[in-house]
Design a protein around this motif. Structure first.
Motif, mmCIF file in Angstrom:
data_model
loop_
_atom_site.group_PDB
_atom_site.id
_atom_site.type_symbol
_atom_site.label_atom_id
_atom_site.label_comp_id
_atom_site.label_asym_id
_atom_site.label_seq_id
_atom_site.Cartn_x
_atom_site.Cartn_y
_atom_site.Cartn_z
ATOM 1 N N HIS A 15 9.827 2.493 -15.648
ATOM 2 C CA HIS A 15 11.069 1.716 -15.060
ATOM 3 C C HIS A 15 10.841 2.059 -13.234
ATOM 4 N N CYS A 16 10.104 2.953 -12.923
ATOM 5 C CA CYS A 16 9.892 3.041 -11.573
ATOM 6 C C CYS A 16 8.759 2.116 -11.078
ATOM 7 N N GLU A 17 7.749 1.723 -11.944
ATOM 8 C CA GLU A 17 6.928 0.885 -11.713
ATOM 9 C C GLU A 17 7.591 -0.466 -11.557
ATOM 10 N N THR A 18 8.237 -0.831 -12.505
ATOM 11 C CA THR A 18 9.066 -2.161 -12.494
ATOM 12 C C THR A 18 9.785 -2.336 -11.401
ATOM 13 N N ASP A 19 10.648 -1.153 -10.830
ATOM 14 C CA ASP A 19 11.468 -1.334 -9.527
ATOM 15 C C ASP A 19 10.575 -1.543 -8.490
ATOM 16 N N VAL A 20 9.521 -0.772 -8.241
ATOM 17 C CA VAL A 20 8.757 -1.023 -7.244
ATOM 18 C C VAL A 20 8.111 -2.489 -7.098
ATOM 19 N N LEU A 21 7.534 -3.004 -7.962
ATOM 20 C CA LEU A 21 7.241 -4.147 -8.269
ATOM 21 C C LEU A 21 8.108 -5.410 -7.837
ATOM 22 N N ILE A 42 7.942 -7.832 -4.564
ATOM 23 C CA ILE A 42 7.613 -9.322 -4.911
ATOM 24 C C ILE A 42 9.112 -9.792 -3.904
ATOM 25 N N ALA A 43 10.291 -9.067 -3.989
ATOM 26 C CA ALA A 43 11.285 -9.613 -3.215
ATOM 27 C C ALA A 43 10.999 -9.393 -1.590
ATOM 28 N N PHE A 44 10.293 -8.424 -1.360
ATOM 29 C CA PHE A 44 9.958 -8.299 0.203
ATOM 30 C C PHE A 44 9.056 -9.528 0.679
ATOM 31 N N GLY A 45 7.780 -9.624 0.010
ATOM 32 C CA GLY A 45 7.284 -10.978 0.112
ATOM 33 C C GLY A 45 7.981 -12.110 -0.058
ATOM 34 N N ALA A 46 8.881 -12.264 -0.739
ATOM 35 C CA ALA A 46 9.687 -13.681 -1.130
ATOM 36 C C ALA A 46 10.471 -13.906 0.153
ATOM 37 N N VAL A 47 11.015 -12.715 0.848
ATOM 38 C CA VAL A 47 11.962 -12.947 1.833
ATOM 39 C C VAL A 47 11.096 -13.300 3.151
ATOM 40 N N LEU A 48 9.724 -12.697 3.063
ATOM 41 C CA LEU A 48 9.261 -13.120 4.439
ATOM 42 C C LEU A 48 8.523 -14.482 4.232
ATOM 43 N N VAL A 49 8.172 -15.123 3.052
ATOM 44 C CA VAL A 49 7.881 -16.339 2.879
ATOM 45 C C VAL A 49 9.305 -17.499 3.102
ATOM 46 N N PHE A 50 10.219 -16.800 2.629
ATOM 47 C CA PHE A 50 11.492 -17.826 2.954
ATOM 48 C C PHE A 50 11.953 -17.922 4.383
ATOM 49 N N TRP A 51 11.654 -16.679 4.905
ATOM 50 C CA TRP A 51 11.936 -16.805 6.469
ATOM 51 C C TRP A 51 10.909 -17.629 7.197
ATOM 52 N N ASP A 86 0.962 -1.314 0.066
ATOM 53 C CA ASP A 86 0.097 0.011 -0.058
ATOM 54 C C ASP A 86 0.884 1.427 -0.145
ATOM 55 N N VAL A 87 1.963 1.077 0.696
ATOM 56 C CA VAL A 87 2.802 2.498 1.046
ATOM 57 C C VAL A 87 3.605 2.645 -0.326
ATOM 58 N N THR A 88 4.104 1.523 -1.383
ATOM 59 C CA THR A 88 4.890 1.678 -2.385
ATOM 60 C C THR A 88 3.610 1.713 -3.632
ATOM 61 N N ALA A 89 2.512 1.692 -3.619
ATOM 62 C CA ALA A 89 1.792 1.471 -4.877
ATOM 63 C C ALA A 89 1.535 2.792 -5.470
ATOM 64 N N ASP A 90 1.628 3.867 -4.763
ATOM 65 C CA ASP A 90 1.477 5.113 -5.329
ATOM 66 C C ASP A 90 2.698 5.815 -5.451
ATOM 67 N N SER A 101 12.924 13.746 -9.281
ATOM 68 C CA SER A 101 13.811 12.625 -8.674
ATOM 69 C C SER A 101 14.417 12.111 -9.875
ATOM 70 N N PHE A 102 15.454 11.235 -9.694
ATOM 71 C CA PHE A 102 16.320 10.589 -10.341
ATOM 72 C C PHE A 102 15.340 9.847 -11.570
ATOM 73 N N TRP A 103 14.056 9.517 -11.173
ATOM 74 C CA TRP A 103 13.310 8.842 -11.886
ATOM 75 C C TRP A 103 12.653 9.610 -13.189
#
Length: 238
Positions: free
Chosen positions: A146-152, A156-165, A97-101, A111-113
């Motif tokens: 590019h920004c949307e791709t990076d955020v996505l 995914i990485a954040f969710g994968a880390v939590l699932v892996f942990w 929710d924080v990174t969606a917008d 910004s640099f984007w």
């Protein structure tokens, strides 16, 4: 067999140390959270210190080969894995929710984007013949993609880390519990062997006492027979 036990003991100690560092880091990071009316940060900090105590209990149990302490620690890992599913799901939703917008806020227009000037668009030191509004708009749309791709990817990485942990914590809990059961089984077999040896020595002692009693009775009967024979010889008329 001994090497396997040493490996399991080392693994259990490594797991306990890893969980200790995890809870200690959580407790430290919670100190940077602002106070809230629901005392969420205080509750998380208290639970993290509680986890540190149980992790130290696991280290002690691994060092002393105590199945009781290791069982308590492994139960904490398994229960914590189940109980933390809801907070982890909420954390994933909050991060999304924080990174969606993030790519559509006005704060990122410079910004640099997103390029705001010709120099930001094409880089410093480059000579640009012309830059139409269409080119600037196209570059901005491309940068937003590019920004949307990076955020996505970050989501995914954040969710994968939590699932892996979560999976890793469940596996670590099962590993420590398996080692605790092996120690408990070994202790039970050792006690059973000691009891069998005691029973064997007790039976052997009873058998020795029985043989001694039989020998005593035989000697007593032999002595009584000899005395009776001596009396009979003495009473015979000469």
């Amino acid at each position: 067999m001994g090497a396997t036990r040493d490996t399991a003991r080392t693994l259990s100690m490594v797991i306990s140390s890893l969980i200790l560092m995890y809870h200690a880091t959580t407790a430290y990071l919670c100190t940077f959270l602002s106070s809230d009316p629901l005392y969420v940060s205080f509750s998380v900090t208290a639970y993290a210190w509680y986890g540190c105590v149980l992790a130290m209990l696991g280290i002690y149990g691994s060092f002393k080969k105590s199945p009781t302490h290791l069982t308590i620690f492994s139960n904490h890992l398994l229960i914590d894995t189940v109980l933390s599913l809801v907070p982890k799901i909420g954390l994933v939703y909050l991060f999304h929710d924080v990174t969606a917008d993030l790519c559509f806020t006005s704060k990122l227009n410079t910004s640099f984007w997103f390029p705001s000037t010709i120099e930001d668009l094409h880089g410093p030191g480059r000579v640009i013949q012309s830059s139409s509004p269409e080119q600037t708009l196209g570059a901005s749309i491309k940068a937003r993609r590019h920004c949307e791709t990076d955020v996505l990817v970050a989501q995914i990485a954040f969710g994968a880390v939590l699932v892996f942990w979560t999976i890793a914590q469940w596996g670590m809990g099962l590993s420590v519990r398996r080692y605790a059961l092996k120690l408990e089984l070994n202790n039970y077999q050792t006690v059973q062997c000691v009891d069998e040896e005691k029973a064997f020595y007790k039976e052997q002692s009873l058998a020795d006492e029985y043989q001694d009693a039989v020998k005593s009775v035989q000697q007593w009967a032999r002595g009584e027979k000899d005395s009776t024979t001596f009396i009979e010889v003495a009473e015979k008329p000469s």
